[in-house]
Design an enzyme around this catalytic site. Sequence first.
Site, PDB file in Angstrom:
ATOM      1  CB  THR A  10     -13.372   2.959   9.936  1.00  0.00           C
ATOM      2  OG1 THR A  10     -12.214   2.368   9.333  1.00  0.00           O
ATOM      3  CG2 THR A  10     -14.329   3.481   8.861  1.00  0.00           C
ATOM      4  CG  HIS A  24      -9.163  -1.015   8.628  1.00  0.00           C
ATOM      5  ND1 HIS A  24      -8.108  -0.617   7.850  1.00  0.00           N
ATOM      6  CD2 HIS A  24      -9.290  -2.354   8.447  1.00  0.00           C
ATOM      7  CE1 HIS A  24      -7.606  -1.668   7.219  1.00  0.00           C
ATOM      8  NE2 HIS A  24      -8.302  -2.732   7.559  1.00  0.00           N
ATOM      9  CB  VAL A  69       2.997   3.439   5.166  1.00  0.00           C
ATOM     10  CG1 VAL A  69       2.520   3.135   3.771  1.00  0.00           C
ATOM     11  CG2 VAL A  69       2.472   4.790   5.620  1.00  0.00           C
ATOM     12  CB  VAL A  70      -1.208   1.768   8.876  1.00  0.00           C
ATOM     13  CG1 VAL A  70      -2.720   1.657   9.008  1.00  0.00           C
ATOM     14  CG2 VAL A  70      -0.563   0.388   8.778  1.00  0.00           C
ATOM     15  CB  ILE A  71      -2.542   6.702   5.911  1.00  0.00           C
ATOM     16  CG1 ILE A  71      -1.076   6.712   5.441  1.00  0.00           C
ATOM     17  CG2 ILE A  71      -3.087   8.129   6.030  1.00  0.00           C
ATOM     18  CD1 ILE A  71      -0.854   7.279   4.070  1.00  0.00           C
ATOM     19  CG  PHE A  80       8.082  -1.591  14.207  1.00  0.00           C
ATOM     20  CD1 PHE A  80       7.163  -2.611  14.041  1.00  0.00           C
ATOM     21  CD2 PHE A  80       7.622  -0.292  14.322  1.00  0.00           C
ATOM     22  CE1 PHE A  80       5.797  -2.341  13.989  1.00  0.00           C
ATOM     23  CE2 PHE A  80       6.264  -0.006  14.277  1.00  0.00           C
ATOM     24  CZ  PHE A  80       5.358  -1.039  14.107  1.00  0.00           C
ATOM     25  CD1 TRP A 101      -2.129  -2.222   1.307  1.00  0.00           C
ATOM     26  CD2 TRP A 101      -3.417  -0.449   0.906  1.00  0.00           C
ATOM     27  NE1 TRP A 101      -3.403  -2.671   1.171  1.00  0.00           N
ATOM     28  CE2 TRP A 101      -4.228  -1.593   0.919  1.00  0.00           C
ATOM     29  CE3 TRP A 101      -4.012   0.793   0.670  1.00  0.00           C
ATOM     30  CZ2 TRP A 101      -5.599  -1.547   0.709  1.00  0.00           C
ATOM     31  CZ3 TRP A 101      -5.381   0.837   0.467  1.00  0.00           C
ATOM     32  CH2 TRP A 101      -6.152  -0.324   0.482  1.00  0.00           C
ATOM     33  CD  GLU A 139      -2.100  -8.808   4.433  1.00  0.00           C
ATOM     34  OE1 GLU A 139      -3.311  -9.001   4.657  1.00  0.00           O
ATOM     35  OE2 GLU A 139      -1.628  -7.668   4.188  1.00  0.00           O
TER      36      GLU A 139
END
Length: 161
Positions: free
Chosen positions: A91, A93, A85-87, A118, A31, A65
């Site tokens: 929500t 999530h 990366v998580v943005i 990490f 992503w 994953e």
Amino acid sequence: MSGHGAPTIDLTTLNPEEASQLKLAIVAASWHTQIMDGLVDGALRAAKEAGIAEPTLLRVPGSFELPVAAARLAPHFDAVVALGVVIRGGTPHFDYVCQAATSGLTDVSVRTGVPVGFGVLTCDTEQQGIDRAGLPGSKEDKGHEAVTAALATAVTLKQFS
């Protein structure tokens, strides 16, 4: 390894022979391509600086994953680095994925005894990710930092093998 008070780890101070003999796996989510490309480039650059000619690079769909891939690879490597990366969206999530990635990667490291660097960015905005991805104009290079931390830990732990 970020923010005020972060340690300075210089890969050139590691024993070059020890560091270059390490087997390194880099697991990277897919992503947010621009940010991920920066993280992967920084990670590969750090590996090269340490004398590791060919780290293994494995791409997975997303940050969720990363732990299962790291768990599969850890027994075969001296260090694993997880990049993602998580943005934050609208929500919960974001919270679930961040918690799963963080606790999952910690579990892999503790359970296997293999350092897991990490390099998962947990950001409120895309710009925060860009600022940390080691891209031109970025303030930080978290891919490079994650590899540096994992390799330094692996070299330290080798003396107890």
